[in-house]
Design a protein around this motif. Structure first.
Motif, PDB file in Angstrom:
ATOM      1  N   ASN A 133       0.831  -1.207   0.000  1.00 31.08           N
ATOM      2  CA  ASN A 133       0.000   0.000   0.000  1.00 31.08           C
ATOM      3  C   ASN A 133       0.868   1.260   0.000  1.00 31.08           C
ATOM      4  O   ASN A 133       0.545   2.264  -0.653  1.00 31.08           O
ATOM      5  CB  ASN A 133      -0.910  -0.042   1.226  1.00 31.08           C
ATOM      6  N   GLN A 134       1.991   1.213   0.715  1.00 33.73           N
ATOM      7  CA  GLN A 134       2.902   2.362   0.756  1.00 33.73           C
ATOM      8  C   GLN A 134       3.462   2.675  -0.631  1.00 33.73           C
ATOM      9  O   GLN A 134       3.577   3.847  -1.011  1.00 33.73           O
ATOM     10  CB  GLN A 134       4.034   2.088   1.742  1.00 33.73           C
ATOM     11  N   PHE A 135       3.805   1.644  -1.380  1.00 38.00           N
ATOM     12  CA  PHE A 135       4.284   1.874  -2.744  1.00 38.00           C
ATOM     13  C   PHE A 135       3.185   2.456  -3.625  1.00 38.00           C
ATOM     14  O   PHE A 135       3.433   3.334  -4.452  1.00 38.00           O
ATOM     15  CB  PHE A 135       4.809   0.572  -3.357  1.00 38.00           C
ATOM     16  N   LEU A 136       1.950   1.993  -3.454  1.00 34.71           N
ATOM     17  CA  LEU A 136       0.853   2.424  -4.322  1.00 34.71           C
ATOM     18  C   LEU A 136       0.445   3.875  -4.079  1.00 34.71           C
ATOM     19  O   LEU A 136       0.075   4.585  -5.020  1.00 34.71           O
ATOM     20  CB  LEU A 136      -0.362   1.517  -4.120  1.00 34.71           C
ATOM     21  N   SER A 137       0.489   4.316  -2.836  1.00 37.29           N
ATOM     22  CA  SER A 137      -0.074   5.624  -2.493  1.00 37.29           C
ATOM     23  C   SER A 137       0.952   6.751  -2.591  1.00 37.29           C
ATOM     24  O   SER A 137       2.047   6.660  -2.022  1.00 37.29           O
ATOM     25  CB  SER A 137      -0.637   5.595  -1.075  1.00 37.29           C
ATOM     26  N   PRO A 138       0.597   7.859  -3.232  1.00 37.39           N
ATOM     27  CA  PRO A 138       1.502   9.013  -3.298  1.00 37.39           C
ATOM     28  C   PRO A 138       1.717   9.665  -1.935  1.00 37.39           C
ATOM     29  O   PRO A 138       2.651  10.459  -1.770  1.00 37.39           O
ATOM     30  CB  PRO A 138       0.798   9.977  -4.263  1.00 37.39           C
ATOM     31  N   LEU A 139       0.902   9.311  -0.952  1.00 37.67           N
ATOM     32  CA  LEU A 139       1.099   9.852   0.395  1.00 37.67           C
ATOM     33  C   LEU A 139       2.335   9.270   1.065  1.00 37.67           C
ATOM     34  O   LEU A 139       2.962   9.932   1.903  1.00 37.67           O
ATOM     35  CB  LEU A 139      -0.136   9.578   1.270  1.00 37.67           C
ATOM     36  N   ALA A 140       2.696   8.040   0.704  1.00 39.04           N
ATOM     37  CA  ALA A 140       3.837   7.362   1.327  1.00 39.04           C
ATOM     38  C   ALA A 140       4.995   7.151   0.367  1.00 39.04           C
ATOM     39  O   ALA A 140       6.118   6.874   0.796  1.00 39.04           O
ATOM     40  CB  ALA A 140       3.392   6.003   1.887  1.00 39.04           C
ATOM     41  N   ASN A 141       4.744   7.269  -0.921  1.00 34.73           N
ATOM     42  CA  ASN A 141       5.765   7.006  -1.941  1.00 34.73           C
ATOM     43  C   ASN A 141       6.140   8.313  -2.631  1.00 34.73           C
ATOM     44  O   ASN A 141       5.390   8.825  -3.463  1.00 34.73           O
ATOM     45  CB  ASN A 141       5.220   5.991  -2.953  1.00 34.73           C
ATOM     46  N   HIS A 142       7.315   8.834  -2.266  1.00 32.97           N
ATOM     47  CA  HIS A 142       7.820  10.069  -2.881  1.00 32.97           C
ATOM     48  C   HIS A 142       9.040   9.787  -3.749  1.00 32.97           C
ATOM     49  O   HIS A 142       9.839  10.688  -4.014  1.00 32.97           O
ATOM     50  CB  HIS A 142       8.185  11.086  -1.792  1.00 32.97           C
ATOM     51  N   ARG A 143       9.194   8.559  -4.191  1.00 36.45           N
ATOM     52  CA  ARG A 143      10.361   8.189  -4.981  1.00 36.45           C
ATOM     53  C   ARG A 143      10.373   8.899  -6.341  1.00 36.45           C
ATOM     54  O   ARG A 143       9.314   9.223  -6.888  1.00 36.45           O
ATOM     55  CB  ARG A 143      10.401   6.661  -5.209  1.00 36.45           C
ATOM     56  N   THR A 144      11.580   9.074  -6.870  1.00 32.88           N
ATOM     57  CA  THR A 144      11.722   9.712  -8.183  1.00 32.88           C
ATOM     58  C   THR A 144      12.266   8.751  -9.235  1.00 32.88           C
ATOM     59  O   THR A 144      12.504   9.145 -10.370  1.00 32.88           O
ATOM     60  CB  THR A 144      12.656  10.934  -8.086  1.00 32.88           C
ATOM     61  N   ASP A 145      12.443   7.463  -8.845  1.00 35.69           N
ATOM     62  CA  ASP A 145      12.920   6.471  -9.814  1.00 35.69           C
ATOM     63  C   ASP A 145      11.727   5.747 -10.430  1.00 35.69           C
ATOM     64  O   ASP A 145      10.584   6.227 -10.356  1.00 35.69           O
ATOM     65  CB  ASP A 145      13.908   5.497  -9.154  1.00 35.69           C
ATOM     66  N   GLU A 146      11.946   4.574 -11.023  1.00 35.97           N
ATOM     67  CA  GLU A 146      10.874   3.866 -11.721  1.00 35.97           C
ATOM     68  C   GLU A 146       9.836   3.265 -10.776  1.00 35.97           C
ATOM     69  O   GLU A 146       8.823   2.713 -11.226  1.00 35.97           O
ATOM     70  CB  GLU A 146      11.447   2.775 -12.627  1.00 35.97           C
ATOM     71  N   TYR A 147      10.033   3.365  -9.457  1.00 36.14           N
ATOM     72  CA  TYR A 147       9.059   2.872  -8.476  1.00 36.14           C
ATOM     73  C   TYR A 147       8.217   4.004  -7.880  1.00 36.14           C
ATOM     74  O   TYR A 147       7.454   3.779  -6.941  1.00 36.14           O
ATOM     75  CB  TYR A 147       9.769   2.104  -7.357  1.00 36.14           C
ATOM     76  N   GLY A 148       8.343   5.209  -8.408  1.00 34.78           N
ATOM     77  CA  GLY A 148       7.588   6.339  -7.873  1.00 34.78           C
ATOM     78  C   GLY A 148       7.150   7.291  -8.966  1.00 34.78           C
ATOM     79  O   GLY A 148       7.534   7.160 -10.128  1.00 34.78           O
ATOM     80  N   GLY A 149       6.320   8.254  -8.560  1.00 36.45           N
ATOM     81  CA  GLY A 149       5.862   9.252  -9.527  1.00 36.45           C
ATOM     82  C   GLY A 149       4.516   8.898 -10.109  1.00 36.45           C
ATOM     83  O   GLY A 149       3.479   9.100  -9.481  1.00 36.45           O
ATOM     84  N   THR A 150       4.491   8.343 -11.295  1.00 36.87           N
ATOM     85  CA  THR A 150       3.229   8.012 -11.964  1.00 36.87           C
ATOM     86  C   THR A 150       2.547   6.810 -11.309  1.00 36.87           C
ATOM     87  O   THR A 150       3.177   6.029 -10.586  1.00 36.87           O
ATOM     88  CB  THR A 150       3.468   7.675 -13.441  1.00 36.87           C
ATOM     89  N   ALA A 151       1.266   6.657 -11.590  1.00 32.37           N
ATOM     90  CA  ALA A 151       0.524   5.519 -11.050  1.00 32.37           C
ATOM     91  C   ALA A 151       1.143   4.196 -11.481  1.00 32.37           C
ATOM     92  O   ALA A 151       1.265   3.263 -10.686  1.00 32.37           O
ATOM     93  CB  ALA A 151      -0.936   5.595 -11.489  1.00 32.37           C
ATOM     94  N   LYS A 152       1.562   4.111 -12.750  1.00 35.91           N
ATOM     95  CA  LYS A 152       2.175   2.868 -13.236  1.00 35.91           C
ATOM     96  C   LYS A 152       3.491   2.591 -12.534  1.00 35.91           C
ATOM     97  O   LYS A 152       3.822   1.434 -12.247  1.00 35.91           O
ATOM     98  CB  LYS A 152       2.367   2.925 -14.753  1.00 35.91           C
ATOM     99  N   ASN A 153       4.255   3.625 -12.260  1.00 41.68           N
ATOM    100  CA  ASN A 153       5.505   3.421 -11.528  1.00 41.68           C
ATOM    101  C   ASN A 153       5.241   2.984 -10.089  1.00 41.68           C
ATOM    102  O   ASN A 153       5.920   2.089  -9.565  1.00 41.68           O
ATOM    103  CB  ASN A 153       6.341   4.702 -11.543  1.00 41.68           C
TER     104      ASN A 153
END
Length: 339
Positions: free
Chosen positions: A172-192
């Motif tokens: 859930n942390q990876f899915l939600s922009p509230l917990a995931n502020h990454r700038t690599d391929e695991y963050g940012g867009t919904a698909k990432n």
């Protein structure tokens, strides 16, 4: 029209005798901190099988020691766990229920000694530890941990695996922009942000060919968080990957007070069920047979997940059958007192 609650439901070749499911609920009862099944688990789960629950899903079971919600969580991080889990599965199945297991990594919500991991170095709240942002190597190791947990699940003889992608834990942390502020391929867009779950599903399915459920939090209850419409899209991605069932819950990724009431999550289940054309659960303060039946008859969900109602009454299916005017077969040992 006959009562739907007491009719069978089949998912990927596994048939549940009715649509009543014991929702996974943490028991925090592995007292030796080794993740092993205790007598409490044998008593707790088997009694609900005697009570004629169709599917029993074991509580959140950790894929790594570091990923436990608490040090008393059940574990599936090594081969030593398989034997006692297998025994528990056999005890439950002897009473006619199917058996699932919820596998999980708590991420930043882990309450354990030492370092904890998360997509980003953001604490859940002021009282909890700040996690370490996961490296790509640590992400890969965690995906592998889910895979090995699924392989052990297969060896232990479970009917169903549920991935815990809700309530603010690691997926859930990876899915939600509230917990995931990454700038690599695991963050940012919904698909990432979905990428970690995509990799976990693929890894699990490489060793598991049974039904695969995922519990999601369909609403973050935050203006910058995810909503049910976001999860309709992601549920389509999950379905395309071969996920068979979406267990629809909500909240937990941010410290927000939720206004809950009987059936408050059913609308999320209904939207995902019809929007993604996938089977879903209804859960959340559902206590009466009439309410459960309404949900099923109106095609708002496919299974009813019960938590607190089954803590209060292990024989809730018997009560429900009486209310709905259906005869529910009793354990033969209880025939003299069942009716």
């Amino acid at each position: 029209m006959p009562a739907k609650l007491l009719t069978p439901f089949t998912v990927k070749g596994v048939t549940l005798k009715n649509r009543i499911v014991m929702s996974p609920m943490c028991m925090y009862s592995s007292y030796n901190e080794d993740g092993m099944v205790q007598n409490w688990h044998r008593t707790h789960y088997v009694s609900r099988a005697v009570g004629q629950v169709g599917l029993i899903i074991l509580e959140s079971t950790a894929v790594t020691p570091q990923g436990r919600i608490s040090t008393q969580d059940l574990g599936i991080w090594n081969e030593e766990h398989i034997g006692s889990l297998r025994q528990l599965v056999d005890l439950i199945r002897e009473q006619g229920a199917k058996v699932g297991i919820q596998i999980n990594h708590a991420g930043r919500k882990a309450v354990v000694e030492g370092e904890i991991l998360a997509p980003s170095a953001i604490a859940f709240n002021d009282q909890m530890k700040t996690p370490k942002e996961m490296t790509k190597a640590e992400i890969a190791e965690t995906v592998e941990a889910f895979k090995q947990a699924a392989a052990r699940t297969q060896k232990a003889g479970f009917d169903i695996i549920e991935l815990h992608g809700a309530h603010g834990y690691l997926i859930n942390q990876f899915l939600s922009p509230l917990a995931n502020h990454r700038t690599d391929e695991y963050g940012g867009t919904a698909k990432n942000r979905y990428r970690f779950l995509r990799e976990v599903i693929a890894a699990v399915k490489s060793v598991w060919d049974g039904p695969l459920f995922i519990r999601i939090s369909a609403n973050d209850y935050h203006e910058q968080g995810l909503t049910t419409s976001d999860y309709v899209t992601m549920a389509k991605w999950m379905k395309d990957q071969g996920v068979d069932f979406i267990d629809v819950s909500s909240g937990g990724v941010a410290p927000i007070q939720i206004n809950d009431y009987p059936g408050y999550q059913v609308k999320f289940s209904e939207e995902i069920k019809h929007g993604a054309e996938v089977s879903t659960s209804a859960l959340g303060l559902i206590t009466s047979a009439v309410h459960a039946e309404e949900i099923l008859q109106n095609d708002r969900a496919d299974l009813i997940f019960l938590g607190r109602a089954l803590l209060r009454d292990p024989y809730w299916p018997r009560t429900a059958a009486k209310v709905l005017g259906v005869e529910l077969e009793s354990p033969k040992q209880y025939k003299r007192g069942w009716n």
